[in-house]
Design a protein around this motif. Structure first.
Motif, short mmCIF file in Angstrom:
data_model
loop_
_atom_site.label_atom_id
_atom_site.label_comp_id
_atom_site.label_asym_id
_atom_site.label_seq_id
_atom_site.Cartn_x
_atom_site.Cartn_y
_atom_site.Cartn_z
N HIS A 33 -2.02 53.48 24.36
CA HIS A 33 -1.14 52.35 24.05
C HIS A 33 -0.34 51.94 25.28
O HIS A 33 0.45 52.72 25.82
N LYS A 34 -0.59 50.71 25.76
CA LYS A 34 0.09 50.17 26.95
C LYS A 34 0.07 51.17 28.12
O LYS A 34 1.12 51.53 28.66
N PRO A 35 -1.12 51.61 28.50
CA PRO A 35 -1.19 52.64 29.55
C PRO A 35 -1.00 52.04 30.95
O PRO A 35 -1.22 50.84 31.15
N SER A 36 -0.62 52.88 31.88
CA SER A 36 -0.60 52.46 33.29
C SER A 36 -2.05 52.40 33.78
O SER A 36 -2.96 52.97 33.16
N ILE A 37 -2.27 51.72 34.89
CA ILE A 37 -3.63 51.63 35.45
C ILE A 37 -4.11 53.03 35.84
O ILE A 37 -5.29 53.37 35.64
N GLU A 38 -3.20 53.87 36.31
CA GLU A 38 -3.56 55.26 36.65
C GLU A 38 -4.09 56.00 35.42
O GLU A 38 -5.09 56.73 35.50
N MET A 39 -3.42 55.81 34.29
CA MET A 39 -3.87 56.47 33.05
C MET A 39 -5.25 55.99 32.63
O MET A 39 -6.07 56.76 32.14
N MET A 40 -5.51 54.69 32.81
CA MET A 40 -6.82 54.14 32.43
C MET A 40 -7.94 54.84 33.21
O MET A 40 -8.98 55.18 32.66
N TYR A 41 -7.68 55.06 34.51
CA TYR A 41 -8.68 55.77 35.33
C TYR A 41 -8.77 57.24 34.91
O TYR A 41 -9.86 57.80 34.75
N LYS A 42 -7.62 57.85 34.70
CA LYS A 42 -7.57 59.28 34.39
C LYS A 42 -8.37 59.61 33.13
O LYS A 42 -9.07 60.62 33.06
N PHE A 43 -8.27 58.71 32.10
CA PHE A 43 -8.93 59.00 30.83
C PHE A 43 -10.27 58.26 30.66
O PHE A 43 -10.78 58.14 29.55
N ASP A 44 -10.81 57.75 31.77
CA ASP A 44 -12.13 57.10 31.76
C ASP A 44 -12.20 55.89 30.83
O ASP A 44 -13.20 55.68 30.12
N ALA A 45 -11.14 55.08 30.83
CA ALA A 45 -11.14 53.86 30.01
C ALA A 45 -11.75 52.68 30.77
O ALA A 45 -12.10 51.66 30.17
N VAL A 46 -11.88 52.83 32.10
CA VAL A 46 -12.32 51.70 32.93
C VAL A 46 -13.84 51.59 32.92
O VAL A 46 -14.56 52.58 33.13
N CYS A 47 -14.32 50.38 32.64
CA CYS A 47 -15.77 50.11 32.60
C CYS A 47 -16.18 49.31 33.84
O CYS A 47 -15.39 48.56 34.40
N ARG A 48 -17.43 49.49 34.21
CA ARG A 48 -17.99 48.72 35.34
C ARG A 48 -19.23 48.00 34.82
O ARG A 48 -20.13 48.63 34.28
N PRO A 49 -19.27 46.67 34.99
CA PRO A 49 -20.35 45.90 34.36
C PRO A 49 -21.76 46.26 34.80
O PRO A 49 -22.69 46.10 34.04
N GLY A 50 -21.95 46.76 36.03
CA GLY A 50 -23.30 47.11 36.48
C GLY A 50 -24.20 45.90 36.47
O GLY A 50 -23.94 44.90 37.11
N ASN A 51 -25.25 45.96 35.68
CA ASN A 51 -26.22 44.87 35.62
C ASN A 51 -25.65 43.61 34.97
O ASN A 51 -26.27 42.56 35.02
N PHE A 52 -24.48 43.75 34.35
CA PHE A 52 -23.94 42.60 33.62
C PHE A 52 -22.78 41.96 34.38
O PHE A 52 -21.97 41.28 33.81
N SER A 53 -22.72 42.17 35.70
CA SER A 53 -21.57 41.71 36.47
C SER A 53 -21.45 40.20 36.51
O SER A 53 -20.38 39.67 36.76
N GLN A 54 -22.53 39.49 36.25
CA GLN A 54 -22.44 38.03 36.28
C GLN A 54 -21.96 37.45 34.95
O GLN A 54 -21.72 36.27 34.83
N GLN A 55 -21.86 38.32 33.94
CA GLN A 55 -21.36 37.83 32.65
C GLN A 55 -19.89 37.45 32.77
O GLN A 55 -19.07 38.22 33.27
#
Length: 599
Positions: free
Chosen positions: A229-251
């Motif tokens: 809930h309302k995490p810091s950007i550091e927390m998002m990285y720490k708990f693996d919440a951050v996604c990377r589009p990979g093949n879908f980067s143009q979406q």
């Protein structure tokens, strides 16, 4: 896939317009079983707000603006301590049990939280956020109709239970034509939208279980490991919440209030509405019956959803950094909710082609109604919506917006301003980025840029009176100080309130503020004149506004003065609805005559 066949904006526009058409077909007609919600419930902060909501719902049903054969209910929070939207959810469950007994276990229920006082968008304060007017439709849509339209497909694909949403946000989404969003799993199910990491810091963020996908899909059913809930950007990285589009980067992931993620290599999935099945709702109700009285604010997102998923831990219960007021009972209550809900599944419906818009502040309101071309095209918002005004000049695509109002053709309206439910005469000049609501200005008047002007009907000692709140759209009505000596720290239209009081010939005393004397703010400052006519009230408040701008004296000593807080206590909803209806009838007659003249 919709994403492959049409750009995000186009597919969203088509999907949104389809839902609006479907809802329009149901307005004023009895709905078939399973076709629509069994119950639409709105929460209210107090009995005064409850009455206002019931009056407006009654008017809408009378005018056949809503589907019929549905229970439209208002549930009021108990008097006493603020209990937050989580507490309101628990109260609503108790109300449902009292009204329907075991019968409600077969109902599909939409629960809309609208119990705040809208201090950040005060033109919604008197009649409620869920009744905020939108610039399209005839009759004009309000947030309630839009919510019902956007969720039109949900009830027929939903098991008995409750969908929880808030009154001041809009969720638009596009999925495949043969697909439906299904709320049919036990526990909680939440919608998720791709957003930038920055937006994630002000929302709930889902940490999803790993998912092997071979292709990008508009709609994905995922399991959630934990909720932040309302995490810091550091927390998002720490708990693996951050996604990377990979093949879908143009979406082009749409974020509504977020910048486009097309060029952003990373994103998170943020929350909006959530569903709980009936069994889970009963578990929460049994818990509430045991504790009986809540003395602290519970957040339906932060305190319910954070307890869910296999990765949930009890640590968040002690983090009170996002809490506006820390009560002694809060941590204990959070821990009890955590242990109650731990192990309950959190299913996530990922909507990759979706946008989340928030219209809860004056800044957001002005931006989305005048400047934001995305929302305008997706929803079909108009610059002149059910109003009389011949033309609006356009400057660099930045338009004004007029909603159910009558403006003289000689009146001047600068770009970026919104006028709703008002009448403006020929000698009225409105500056840029103003909000004018419920007002009647017939004499010569100049509204400086960034003015906020909103008139209310009041009933005082059995007599109808009027008062107009006038300040700057950027003023922070919630900011408060503890002592009279700190009143100088409050700002009115960018000027120290202390200087303004000098201009108005008012003294700094305890009597200057209503309510809690240890919490002094523009919200409870008694600075707004009470008048016997609507137009006099607007002129008096504009004079106090212009006096501050020009540093000239305008004495308020001869007026009875109210705070915004007090205006809401004295508000006369019936008179305000009547005023709006008079404008509506005049516009409808004008349109009818125009049709006759051209035929």
């Amino acid at each position: 896939m919709a994403a492959a066949s049409a750009p995000l904006g186009v597919s969203l526009q088509e999907a949104t317009q389809r839902r609006l058409r479907r809802f329009s077909e149901l307005r004023g007609k009895p709905v078939a079983a399973g076709e629509f919600w069994d119950i639409v419930a709105i929460t209210a902060a107090d009995e005064k707000q409850e009455l206002a909501y019931k009056q407006q719902l009654s008017e809408k049903l009378k005018k056949k603006e809503l589907p019929l054969g549905v229970q439209y209910l208002v549930f009021v929070d108990p008097a006493g301590a603020k209990i937050g939207n989580g507490g309101s959810t628990l109260c609503a469950l108790r109300c449902l049990e009292k009204l329907y007994g075991d019968q409600w276990n077969s109902f599909t229920i939409l629960l809309i939280h609208s119990g705040g006082y809208s201090q950040r968008l005060p033109n919604a304060s008197a009649l409620g956020k869920i009744f905020t007017a939108l610039p399209f439709g005839s009759p004009i849509y309000q947030m309630l109709e839009l919510k019902l339209a956007m969720y039109i497909d949900f009830p027929s694909h939903m098991n008995p239970g409750i969908l929880v949403t808030c009154a001041d946000d809009i969720e638009l989404y596009s999925i495949g034509e043969s697909e439906f969003i299904r709320f049919d799993k036990p526990g909680f199910t939440a919608l998720a939208h791709p957003s930038s990491l920055t937006v994630g810091t002000t929302h709930g963020v889902f940490v999803l279980e790993p998912f092997n996908r071979l292709e990008y899909r508009d709609l994905e059913y995922r399991c959630c490991h934990r909720f932040l809930h309302k995490p810091s950007i550091e927390m998002m990285y720490k708990f693996d919440a951050v996604c990377r589009p990979g093949n879908f980067s143009q979406q082009d992931f749409g974020g509504g209030d977020t910048p486009s993620l097309k060029l952003d290599p990373e994103y998170v999935y943020t929350d909006s509405v959530f569903y709980m099945d009936h069994k889970t709702a009963k578990k929460l109700l049994a818990f509430y019956e045991k504790i009986d009285t809540l003395n602290c604010e519970i957040d339906a997102y932060g305190d319910f959803l954070q307890a869910l998923g296999p990765g949930a831990t009890v640590e968040y219960t002690r983090n009170t950094s996002n809490v506006t007021k820390e009560e002694s009972e809060l941590v204990d209550m959070r821990q009890r909710i955590f242990h109650l809900l731990k192990g309950t599944p959190l299913n996530v419906i990922v909507l990759n082609n979706s946008k989340f818009y928030h219209i809860g502040t004056t800044k957001e309101y002005l931006f989305h109604f005048t400047s934001d071309s995305s929302l305008k095209s997706e929803l079909g918002l108009q610059s002149i919506a059910f109003s009389i005004f011949p033309a609006i000049p356009e400057y660099s695509g930045n338009k004004s917006c007029i909603i159910q109002s009558i403006l003289d053709s000689r009146c001047s309206l600068a770009p970026g301003s919104v006028v709703e439910y008002s009448r403006l005469g020929p000698d009225v000049s409105v500056g840029e980025n103003c909000i004018i609501s419920g007002s009647h200005i017939i004499t010569r008047a100049i509204l400086p840029a960034y003015s906020f002007v909103c008139s209310l009907s009041l009933k005082i000692n059995g007599h109808i009176k009027y008062s107009t709140m006038a300040c700057g759209v950027q003023d922070n009505l919630k900011k408060n100080v503890k002592t009279l000596s700190d009143v100088k720290l409050l700002q009115f239209f960018g000027v120290s309130l202390l200087s303004c009081l000098d201009v108005w010939n008012l003294e700094v005393t305890e009597e200057l503020f209503s309510g809690n004397k240890t919490c002094l703010s523009l919200w409870n400052a008694r600075i707004f004149p009470v008048c016997s006519s609507l137009s006099d009230s607007v002129i008096a408040s504009l004079k106090m506004l212009n006096a501050v701008q020009s540093k000239s004296v305008f004495s308020l000593n001869n007026y009875k003065l109210l705070s915004i807080e007090e205006m809401l206590v004295y508000k006369d909803v019936e008179d305000m609805i009547t005023y709006r209806e008079q404008i509506f009838l005049e516009i409808a007659l004008n349109r009818k005559q125009s049709v006759l003249e051209t035929s």
